[in-house]
Write a protein that holds these residues in place. Structure first.
Motif, mmCIF file in Angstrom:
data_model
loop_
_atom_site.group_PDB
_atom_site.id
_atom_site.type_symbol
_atom_site.label_atom_id
_atom_site.label_comp_id
_atom_site.label_asym_id
_atom_site.label_seq_id
_atom_site.Cartn_x
_atom_site.Cartn_y
_atom_site.Cartn_z
ATOM 1 N N CYS A 75 0.820 -1.260 -0.015
ATOM 2 C CA CYS A 75 0.081 0.071 0.072
ATOM 3 C C CYS A 75 1.107 1.248 0.115
ATOM 4 O O CYS A 75 0.598 2.241 0.578
ATOM 5 C CB CYS A 75 -0.980 -0.138 1.214
ATOM 6 N N SER A 76 1.873 1.138 -0.820
ATOM 7 C CA SER A 76 2.723 2.483 -0.783
ATOM 8 C C SER A 76 2.306 3.487 -1.339
ATOM 9 O O SER A 76 2.809 4.659 -1.331
ATOM 10 C CB SER A 76 4.139 2.032 -1.473
ATOM 11 N N ASP A 77 1.322 3.304 -2.213
ATOM 12 C CA ASP A 77 0.424 4.344 -3.098
ATOM 13 C C ASP A 77 -0.310 5.241 -2.004
ATOM 14 O O ASP A 77 -0.397 6.698 -2.209
ATOM 15 C CB ASP A 77 -0.343 3.862 -4.067
ATOM 16 N N ILE A 78 -0.650 4.868 -0.762
ATOM 17 C CA ILE A 78 -1.419 5.931 0.145
ATOM 18 C C ILE A 78 -0.495 6.312 1.226
ATOM 19 O O ILE A 78 -0.984 7.132 1.870
ATOM 20 C CB ILE A 78 -2.599 4.991 0.928
ATOM 21 N N CYS A 79 0.822 5.993 1.221
ATOM 22 C CA CYS A 79 1.625 6.479 2.156
ATOM 23 C C CYS A 79 2.186 7.772 1.799
ATOM 24 O O CYS A 79 2.544 8.075 0.585
ATOM 25 C CB CYS A 79 2.855 5.658 2.471
ATOM 26 N N PRO A 80 2.357 9.027 2.529
ATOM 27 C CA PRO A 80 2.194 8.850 4.171
ATOM 28 C C PRO A 80 0.867 9.363 4.689
ATOM 29 O O PRO A 80 0.552 9.196 5.912
ATOM 30 C CB PRO A 80 3.365 9.882 4.518
#
Length: 448
Positions: A60-65
């Motif tokens: 879920c790196s696309d919603i970080c940070p």
């Protein structure tokens, strides 16, 4: 001057401060100064990188940070619209396909021994979830694993199983060593003669038979161990008052007229002057066992005595010795089933001396003995007298409810299947017995 919460200008200033605070937090997260929003929500350790290592591993790196998952959303499904609904539909379709395949297999077996063309292995695997991670399938698998229960294996190889319905008091004992049935030295060496203690250890030995001399000696000791008649009456009254409301194994008339009075009449004849005639009152060992178990249960529920009074275990030992004088497995009677149930109820309330496993095993034994003498079949079809019919019906349903209760408590299968039972419910006409409660008590387990 205090701030007026109803003042519009005051409310706008508060909202502005909150907005500024949220913006500051997002700005700090974008610079990697604080944990990302998803790690904070999930209470995971964040390395404060953009994107962080935790979100990258979870996919879920696309919603970080600053982004977070909505309730019910997962990392795998975050990039696809309404995937939860799709997984549910796939799972339902798979279930339907399995049902159709089972029906087709049954139909094919009635027509031919050859395998149907639609039931070959490549086609059977087509119903599976495409990515193997259906939400409903995972939940179903988790519930299935929970339904297996708990199996414990001790250091010495002892095995214990508790099903999903096992009560917490049973699960707390899953990892403990089983308690023993060793008697208190004061009991075994004092109140109970050595011969009766030896016989008590042989209670459940099939095929054991005491010789004539040992039999007569044991019967003499059993008569000698009876309490005085007033105390016996008091224990019977205590049993009838405090135990018969949940286990109606015997009525007052049966206990007083058919058990207590004959035993004490025979005791009086033995203690009287000797005569050439044989005593007219014959007492069987199992009648002794029944009466002694009533005494034991009476001591246990006597509110004027300390908890787990020593007299209860003394009477219980006498009952076990009386049972050993005649094999109850090779030649069982209805009274034998009553005795096993009385022992079951006593042991289930006697504290930690007896394990729940031994109590459950006694219930299973009572069920098998009941089946061996046909208690599960309604006695009315054999044209027995009304008293015998009611007696057999009452004993059978007490056996069934006791076995079902302890089976559910330990999460184990019951010993009786109602599809083989046609015994009617008993009717209570004696004063002091609630027929409505009895019918409810027997009817509820039969509907499970």
């Amino acid at each position: 001057m205090p701030v007026d919460p109803k003042n519009p200008s005051t409310s706008s200033r508060k909202a502005s401060r909150r907005l500024t605070s949220d913006e500051d937090i997002e700005l700090k997260r974008s610079r990697g100064e604080i944990s990302c929003a998803e790690c904070r929500r999930s209470k995971l350790k964040c390395d404060k990188q953009i994107p962080c290592g935790t979100c990258s591993r979870r996919g879920c790196s696309d919603i970080c940070p600053n982004g977070i998952f909505t309730p019910g959303q997962t990392a795998r499904s975050s990039n696809f619209p309404d995937t939860q609904h799709l997984h549910r539909k796939i799972f339902e379709m798979g279930q339907r396909i399995r049902q159709l395949e089972d029906a087709l297999a049954i139909l094919q077996s009635n027509v031919s021994s050859a395998q149907h063309a639609l039931l070959v292995e490549p086609l059977l695997s087509a119903k599976s979830d495409p990515d193997g991670s259906g939400v409903e399938a995972e939940e179903d698998l988790e519930e299935t694993l929970k339904s297996f229960g708990t199996l414990t294996i001790g250091d010495s190889g002892e095995h214990r199983y508790f099903g999903a319905s096992a009560g917490s008091e049973a699960l707390l004992l899953a990892g403990t060593a089983p308690t023993t049935e060793e008697l208190d030295p004061n009991i075994s060496l004092g109140a109970v003669p050595d011969l009766l203690n030896s016989l008590a250890s042989m209670t459940f030995m099939s095929g054991y038979s005491a010789g004539p001399e040992m039999f007569e000696s044991a019967m003499t000791m059993l008569f000698a161990g009876l309490p005085p008649r007033p105390r016996a009456w008091n224990l019977c009254e205590t049993y009838l008052e405090h135990s018969c409301w949940y286990s109606q194994l015997v009525t007052r008339q049966e206990l007083i007229e058919d058990v207590l009075t004959p035993v004490y009449n025979a005791k009086k004849e033995r203690e009287g002057p000797p005569c050439d005639l044989e005593p007219c009152t014959q007492i069987t060992p199992h009648m002794f066992a029944f009466l002694y178990l009533v005494f034991a249960q009476g001591v246990l529920v006597d509110l004027t005595l300390p908890a787990y009074h020593v007299d209860g275990e003394t009477y219980h030992q006498h009952a076990r010795a009386a049972m050993a004088l005649r094999s109850f497995i090779d030649s069982p009677t209805v009274e034998t089933v009553q005795i096993i149930l009385l022992m079951l109820h006593y042991r289930s309330s006697a504290g930690e001396r007896y394990t729940r496993d031994s109590v459950w095993a006694l219930g299973s034994l009572a069920c098998k003995l009941a089946q061996s003498i046909g208690l599960h079949r309604d006695p009315g079809q054999w044209h027995m007298d009304e008293k015998t019919v009611e007696f057999r019906r009452r004993v059978f349903w007490e056996v069934y409810t006791a076995d079902l209760f302890f089976s559910m408590q330990l999460g184990r299968p019951p010993s009786l299947e109602l599809s083989y039972v046609d015994c009617e419910f008993p009717t209570y006409g004696e004063e002091g017995y609630d027929a409505q409660y009895s019918s409810w008590k027997y009817a509820r387990p039969s509907q499970l």
